[in-house]
Design an enzyme around this catalytic site. Structure first.
Site, mmCIF file in Angstrom:
data_model
loop_
_atom_site.group_PDB
_atom_site.id
_atom_site.type_symbol
_atom_site.label_atom_id
_atom_site.label_comp_id
_atom_site.label_asym_id
_atom_site.label_seq_id
_atom_site.Cartn_x
_atom_site.Cartn_y
_atom_site.Cartn_z
ATOM 1 N N ASP A 1 35.835 10.178 -6.344
ATOM 2 C CA ASP A 1 35.720 8.948 -7.118
ATOM 3 C C ASP A 1 36.894 8.623 -7.885
ATOM 4 O O ASP A 1 36.973 7.791 -8.683
ATOM 5 C CB ASP A 1 34.458 9.217 -8.288
ATOM 6 N N HIS B 1 34.063 8.321 -17.600
ATOM 7 C CA HIS B 1 32.924 8.005 -17.101
ATOM 8 C C HIS B 1 31.883 7.931 -18.107
ATOM 9 O O HIS B 1 30.939 8.143 -18.127
ATOM 10 C CB HIS B 1 32.350 8.937 -16.043
HETATM 11 C C1 5PN Z 1 30.669 11.838 -9.392
HETATM 12 C C2 5PN Z 1 30.957 13.331 -8.908
HETATM 13 N N1 5PN Z 1 29.969 13.685 -7.897
HETATM 14 C C3 5PN Z 1 30.282 14.901 -7.460
HETATM 15 C C4 5PN Z 1 31.188 15.677 -7.665
HETATM 16 C C5 5PN Z 1 31.613 17.099 -7.243
HETATM 17 O O1 5PN Z 1 30.812 17.635 -6.621
HETATM 18 O O2 5PN Z 1 32.668 17.501 -7.975
HETATM 19 C C6 5PN Z 1 33.156 16.174 -8.715
HETATM 20 C C7 5PN Z 1 32.115 15.320 -8.513
HETATM 21 C C8 5PN Z 1 32.050 14.035 -8.926
HETATM 22 O O3 5PN Z 1 33.071 13.436 -10.119
HETATM 23 ZN ZN ZN Z 2 36.577 14.857 -11.004
HETATM 24 ZN ZN ZN Z 3 35.417 11.581 -11.887
#
Ligand code: 5PN
Ligand code: ZN
Ligand code: ZN
Length: 270
Positions: A100, A254
């Site tokens: 992300d 976030h």
């Molecule tokens: C938004 C998000 N979803 C899943 C994960 C993860 O497995 O490690 C970091 C992460 C995220 O930031």
């Molecule tokens: Zn992260």
């Molecule tokens: Zn993140």
């Protein structure tokens, strides 16, 4: 020479559980949160700090995070709205290589990629519990190809067009005048937060995933996604101290409530 400007580029939203946002605290239940990129117009060039997520990647690998992102919220879309092209970006700095935060790197063909030395190593060789986080390796086609060697996958010609140059760094760094990287490990091995000094306002201190929301900071509560919880708490305390020392405003990675108050799109900070 024009003064530094900072633009926040809205990259859409994802959903995770409240127990992931507030580790061992919750409450549980769906939490929808924003992802955004930071564009810095600086006398030395255009810098982008993080690049959000790739919609198709999330739908393929983490559809349970229910991505909402329209075309205008992609990196090309956000840049076009400012009259910029993807090739105008000179440097990409990634706080870390979770999907992300690096999903849009692949669009920035001319940019030099800056990250912590440990983060690049971790992304190619992560702990088993970090696999979903590091699931989008399109920012480094060479690492992705090595991982996919032996698997029967169709070749992706787009990745052959994209051969990023990496510049890895360690320690705290002022990478350009007024653009500071601060080591904030724990969430990942080589996590960086970023501070930008501006002429007309307090410095902006982008926590990235060392602190997801204002409430995480107030509760000194880390997210459940982390490599090392003790290091994570130390880094959150460090961010609090840095904000006090530099009279900087914290911008969380976030936090939907905080994000609503941020200036986005053409409304830059200067
Ligand atoms: C938004 C998000 N979803 C899943 C994960 C993860 O497995 O490690 C970091 C992460 C995220 O930031
Ligand atoms: Zn992260
Ligand atoms: Zn993140």
């Amino acid at each position: 020479m024009s003064d530094t400007k900072v633009y926040l580029l809205d990259g859409g939203t994802l959903v995770i559980d409240g127990f992931h946002v507030f580790w061992n605290r919750g409450p549980g239940g769906e939490v929808r949160f924003p992802c955004y990129a930071v564009l810095i117009e600086h006398k030395d060039g255009y810098y982008m700090f993080d690049t959000g997520y790739d919609f198709d990647h999330v739908m393929r690998v983490l559809p349970f995070e229910k991505p909402i992102q329209d075309k205008a919220q992609t990196i090309p879309g956000q840049l076009a709205a400012l009259g910029l092209k993807t090739d105008d970006i000179n440097y990409v700095i990634n706080s870390h290589y979770h999907f992300d935060h690096c999903g849009g790197n692949k669009h920035l063909h001319k940019a030099c990629t800056i990250c912590h030395k440990k983060e690049l190593e971790a992304s190619a060789n992560c702990q088993p519990f970090e696999h979903l986080g590091y699931s989008d390796l399109t920012f480094a086609p060479d690492i992705l190809k090595k991982k996919n060697a032996g698997k029967e996958l169709p070749p992706d010609p787009a990745l052959d067009m994209f051969t990023p140059k990496f510049e890895t760094v360690t320690g705290d760094q002022e990478i350009a005048k007024g653009i500071h990287l601060f080591e904030t490990p724990g969430h990942t091995a080589g996590h960086y937060s970023l501070m930008v000094e501006l002429k007309n306002r307090r410095p902006m201190l982008f926590t990235a995933d060392a602190c997801y929301t204002k409430k995480n900071m107030e509760m000194m509560c880390i997210s459940s996604f982390h490599l090392d919880p003790t290091e994570s708490v130390k880094s959150m305390k460090r961010l609090k101290e840095l904000a006090e020392k530099h009279d900087a405003e914290l911008f969380y990675s976030h936090d939907l409530e905080s994000f609503k108050g941020y200036q986005t799109g053409a409304n830059y900070y200067s």
